[in-house]
Design an enzyme around this catalytic site. Structure first.
Site, PDB file in Angstrom:
ATOM      1  N   LYS A 275      80.970 -88.542  15.019  1.00  0.00           N
ATOM      2  CA  LYS A 275      80.797 -89.504  16.117  1.00  0.00           C
ATOM      3  C   LYS A 275      81.933 -89.360  17.141  1.00  0.00           C
ATOM      4  O   LYS A 275      81.695 -89.361  18.355  1.00  0.00           O
ATOM      5  CB  LYS A 275      80.805 -90.917  15.540  1.00  0.00           C
ATOM      6  N   ASN A 280      83.882 -87.416  22.479  1.00  0.00           N
ATOM      7  CA  ASN A 280      84.812 -86.582  23.258  1.00  0.00           C
ATOM      8  C   ASN A 280      84.159 -85.313  23.803  1.00  0.00           C
ATOM      9  O   ASN A 280      84.857 -84.457  24.347  1.00  0.00           O
ATOM     10  CB  ASN A 280      85.989 -86.130  22.373  1.00  0.00           C
ATOM     11  N   GLU A 293      80.544 -81.022   3.885  1.00  0.00           N
ATOM     12  CA  GLU A 293      79.857 -81.229   2.604  1.00  0.00           C
ATOM     13  C   GLU A 293      80.277 -82.605   2.124  1.00  0.00           C
ATOM     14  O   GLU A 293      81.477 -82.882   1.999  1.00  0.00           O
ATOM     15  CB  GLU A 293      80.237 -80.144   1.598  1.00  0.00           C
ATOM     16  N   CYS A 327      81.035 -84.120  -6.797  1.00  0.00           N
ATOM     17  CA  CYS A 327      79.974 -84.480  -5.861  1.00  0.00           C
ATOM     18  C   CYS A 327      78.617 -84.198  -6.481  1.00  0.00           C
ATOM     19  O   CYS A 327      77.619 -84.779  -6.093  1.00  0.00           O
ATOM     20  CB  CYS A 327      80.144 -83.713  -4.566  1.00  0.00           C
TER      21      CYS A 327
HETATM   22  P1  NAD Z   1      87.112 -89.299   1.479  1.00  0.00           P
HETATM   23  O1  NAD Z   1      86.045 -89.164   2.493  1.00  0.00           O
HETATM   24  O2  NAD Z   1      87.642 -90.631   1.167  1.00  0.00           O
HETATM   25  O3  NAD Z   1      88.368 -88.406   1.917  1.00  0.00           O
HETATM   26  C1  NAD Z   1      88.209 -87.038   2.249  1.00  0.00           C
HETATM   27  C2  NAD Z   1      89.342 -86.638   3.171  1.00  0.00           C
HETATM   28  O4  NAD Z   1      89.164 -87.292   4.425  1.00  0.00           O
HETATM   29  C3  NAD Z   1      90.725 -87.043   2.669  1.00  0.00           C
HETATM   30  O5  NAD Z   1      91.642 -86.022   2.993  1.00  0.00           O
HETATM   31  C4  NAD Z   1      91.007 -88.299   3.487  1.00  0.00           C
HETATM   32  O6  NAD Z   1      92.376 -88.573   3.628  1.00  0.00           O
HETATM   33  C5  NAD Z   1      90.394 -87.884   4.799  1.00  0.00           C
HETATM   34  N1  NAD Z   1      90.117 -88.927   5.783  1.00  0.00           N
HETATM   35  C6  NAD Z   1      89.714 -90.199   5.639  1.00  0.00           C
HETATM   36  N2  NAD Z   1      89.546 -90.780   6.851  1.00  0.00           N
HETATM   37  C7  NAD Z   1      89.849 -89.826   7.776  1.00  0.00           C
HETATM   38  C8  NAD Z   1      89.856 -89.758   9.202  1.00  0.00           C
HETATM   39  N3  NAD Z   1      89.520 -90.793   9.960  1.00  0.00           N
HETATM   40  N4  NAD Z   1      90.229 -88.591   9.779  1.00  0.00           N
HETATM   41  C9  NAD Z   1      90.560 -87.508   9.046  1.00  0.00           C
HETATM   42  N5  NAD Z   1      90.572 -87.520   7.719  1.00  0.00           N
HETATM   43  C10 NAD Z   1      90.204 -88.650   7.089  1.00  0.00           C
HETATM   44  O7  NAD Z   1      86.569 -88.545   0.148  1.00  0.00           O
HETATM   45  P2  NAD Z   1      87.299 -88.364  -1.251  1.00  0.00           P
HETATM   46  O8  NAD Z   1      87.356 -89.685  -1.945  1.00  0.00           O
HETATM   47  O9  NAD Z   1      88.545 -87.572  -1.127  1.00  0.00           O
HETATM   48  O10 NAD Z   1      86.251 -87.421  -1.996  1.00  0.00           O
HETATM   49  C11 NAD Z   1      85.099 -87.930  -2.604  1.00  0.00           C
HETATM   50  C12 NAD Z   1      83.883 -87.685  -1.751  1.00  0.00           C
HETATM   51  O11 NAD Z   1      83.779 -86.297  -1.460  1.00  0.00           O
HETATM   52  C13 NAD Z   1      82.596 -88.052  -2.454  1.00  0.00           C
HETATM   53  O12 NAD Z   1      81.738 -88.692  -1.552  1.00  0.00           O
HETATM   54  C14 NAD Z   1      82.024 -86.687  -2.868  1.00  0.00           C
HETATM   55  O13 NAD Z   1      80.634 -86.666  -3.043  1.00  0.00           O
HETATM   56  C15 NAD Z   1      82.472 -85.831  -1.744  1.00  0.00           C
HETATM   57  N6  NAD Z   1      82.518 -84.425  -2.116  1.00  0.00           N
HETATM   58  C16 NAD Z   1      81.502 -83.629  -1.695  1.00  0.00           C
HETATM   59  C17 NAD Z   1      81.481 -82.293  -2.047  1.00  0.00           C
HETATM   60  C18 NAD Z   1      80.364 -81.394  -1.600  1.00  0.00           C
HETATM   61  O14 NAD Z   1      80.501 -80.185  -1.720  1.00  0.00           O
HETATM   62  N7  NAD Z   1      79.279 -81.937  -1.099  1.00  0.00           N
HETATM   63  C19 NAD Z   1      82.507 -81.768  -2.823  1.00  0.00           C
HETATM   64  C20 NAD Z   1      83.552 -82.614  -3.220  1.00  0.00           C
HETATM   65  C21 NAD Z   1      83.539 -83.950  -2.845  1.00  0.00           C
END
Ligand code: NAD
Length: 542
Positions: A275, A280, A293, A327
């Site tokens: 979004k 931007n 992912e 995941c």
């Molecule tokens: P999360 O979304 O809470 O965090 C992921 C990353 O995003 C972290 O580094 C966090 O600090 C960062 N983040 C949060 N807000 C941000 C922002 N505004 N700007 C930039 N970075 C930001 O996820 P998590 O708890 O670390 O991981 C779990 C999630 O990841 C689950 O939903 C899981 O299904 C998913 N996952 C998906 C896959 C896949 O291949 N589909 C693999 C692993 C994990």
């Protein structure tokens, strides 16, 4: 040099077992004690320098023993995020023009460092910081990451060999340039391999990167950065910034040279990033590539012809390995009444009762704790909600204890309404739901399961009946990017099951395959004419 090199043929890294009496077990145990014996500085790495974040201090703890602080990291300030962006931009030209063989060699060397001298450190850091068992750390921070590094080099070579046809008198060439701008890699807590793959795959293709790991994964992430530097990665190619994401994103996403985002994490955060990029969009030099992912609500649909024991084991392992924090974890199942009432229920509950979570340094435990207090509170809130729910019955687990670590017991919920939240929401914990159906309703159950959740990451069918397998494969075609037949839907291997899903689960750009790497190139078509025309008019004019 004048040669068209062929890269080494990759093979999947063999997996150590850490069984009693093996030398690797003793060596890993020694490393666990060593790493746990002191507090580490978890600084950021910008332009080849380790720098302390100037923002808030954040303690990185062992989730299974939260009083034990492994290290302290500090959030990057806006001006430090800007330094990381400037470093990535500054390193771009030299890196983008370096020979592929030289770039590739750095990542192949990193793979060897991880396979050899750093294997214990990266595994031990992943165990302590992310609460993984030895087996789960080995398949992640050692094997999967080594595979990503080695296979990506071979996939990149395959992309670079793609060239256009040439008619007589000309030569058409394709220059697989890196994308215009720098890449922002944002990585999740749950896989050290993903933390390594997201910044290195764009870098292999000639891009420079600002990498933000999850604070809860910062312990292993810091080792990873050290390994890449030791492998010879030039300064500024990958710049690791520390801390929570929002402040860093404010700077990075506002930069006109943002060329792409390589994200893995929750659906909510990815949608927020997308979004912001949308808002931007008119200020960027090029359209940023968005690769993400995200979440899952991964399923097993069982047919009455399924093997009961295989199904029970796949469900328990798929749901409870790494405390359900993959995941791809099995978080909803559809079981036929004939099997469920004739042994499947009892067998699943028996296995579940034997699964022991505890301190992962004690190798007799199957797993550890959930990652942090936020995850713990989310799971306990669900247990409270379910206590008065007439449609859902907790038949195993449903309890938790955070006195020492964030422990949530393996939980099985039997629900009578297939639309219930337990079939739609991702909890990301050791929690799985069961819908029991009358055997004759298999087809309609599969149809309902196909679209009930907003995700489409992994899933599978258990059956011996081939028509049932074929029917489910067809009906569930868009419900999972990784589909399994008679196997648990977790544990994808690089080069064998390229990984990713659609719908709310991401852009399905298949980590561990050439499809991911093509997102990090922006091809230039070059035509050279050996015999340009000398006549300006066309024959039809005659
Ligand atoms: P999360 O979304 O809470 O965090 C992921 C990353 O995003 C972290 O580094 C966090 O600090 C960062 N983040 C949060 N807000 C941000 C922002 N505004 N700007 C930039 N970075 C930001 O996820 P998590 O708890 O670390 O991981 C779990 C999630 O990841 C689950 O939903 C899981 O299904 C998913 N996952 C998906 C896959 C896949 O291949 N589909 C693999 C692993 C994990």
């Amino acid at each position: 040099m004048d040669a068209l090199f062929t890269v080494p043929t990759p093979k999947n890294e063999p997996v150590n077992t850490y069984a009693p009496g093996t030398p690797e077990r003793a060596s890993l145990q020694a490393k666990l004690s060593e790493l746990a014996s002191k507090e580490h500085d978890l600084d950021m790495f910008i332009a080849g320098d380790w720098r302390r974040g100037e923002g808030e201090a954040i303690k990185v703890v062992q989730p299974h023993k939260h009083s034990h602080v492994l290290g302290v990291t500090h959030a990057a300030t806006s001006s430090q995020a800007a330094q990381a962006v400037a470093a990535a931009k500054g390193a771009k030209r030299t890196w983008a023009t370096m020979d592929f063989a030289d770039r590739a060699s750095i990542f192949l060397r990193a793979a060897e460092l991880i396979a050899g001298p750093y294997r214990d450190a990266l595994n031990a850091a992943t165990m302590l910081g992310q609460s993984k068992s030895a087996a789960q750390a080995e398949i992640d921070s050692a094997c999967e990451l080594i595979d990503f590094l080695r296979f990506n080099v071979a996939f990149a070579e395959r992309i670079y060999r793609q060239q256009a046809e040439s008619s007589r008198g000309m030569w058409n060439r394709t220059d697989h340039r890196p994308i215009d701008g720098f890449v922002y890699a944002v990585t999740p807590f749950n896989f050290t391999a993903i933390a390594g793959n997201l910044p290195t795959s764009p870098a292999l293709m000639g891009n420079t990167v600002v990498w933000k790991p999850a604070t809860t994964q910062q312990f292993a992430a810091s080792f990873l950065m050290e390994i890449l530097a030791e492998a010879g990665l030039p300064d500024g190619v990958i710049n690791m910034v520390t801390g929570p994401g929002p402040d860093i994103s404010d700077v990075v996403l506002a930069d006109p040279d943002l060329g792409g985002i390589h994200f893995t994490g929750s659906t909510r955060v990815f949608q927020h990033l997308w979004k912001t990029v949308g808002e931007n969009i008119s200020s960027y030099r090029a359209y940023p590539r968005l690769v993400g992912e995200t979440g899952g609500k991964d399923f097993i649909v069982a047919h009455p012809s399924a093997d009961l024991e295989q199904l029970a084991v796949a469900t328990a392992r798929g749901a409870f390995e790494y405390q359900g924090q993959k995941c791809s974890a099995v978080s909803r199942t559809y079981m036929p009444r004939s099997l469920w009432e004739n042994g499947l229920r009892d067998r699943l509950l028996e296995i579940t009762s034997q699964i022991k979570y505890g301190d992962v340094s004690d190798f007799s435990n199957f797993g550890g704790a959930v990652i942090d207090e936020r995850a713990y509170n989310k799971h306990t809130a669900l247990f409270k909600r379910l206590a008065d729910d007439s449609e859902a019955n907790v038949i195993a687990g449903g309890t938790a204890d955070d006195s020492e670590g964030y422990f949530v017991q393996p939980t099985v919920i039997e629900a009578t309404n297939p639309e219930h939240e337990v079939f739609r929401e991702e909890y990301f914990g050791p929690i799985t739901s069961v819908y029991v159906y009358d055997d004759k309703d298999f087809d309609s159950v599969v149809r309902q399961a196909a679209d009930v959740a907003p995700y489409a990451l992994t899933g599978g069918v258990f059956a011996n009946d081939r028509e049932a397998i074929a029917g489910a494969m067809d009906e569930l075609r868009w419900s999972a990017g990784n589909f399994y037949i008679n196997d648990k839907p977790t544990g994808a291997v690089v080069g064998q099951q390229p990984f990713g899903g659609g719908r709310g689960s991401g852009t399905n750009d298949k980590a561990g395959s050439w499809q991911n790497l093509v997102r990090w190139v922006s091809p230039r078509s070059i035509k050279e004419n050996f015999v340009p025309p000398r006549e300006w008019s066309y024959p039809h004019q005659g």
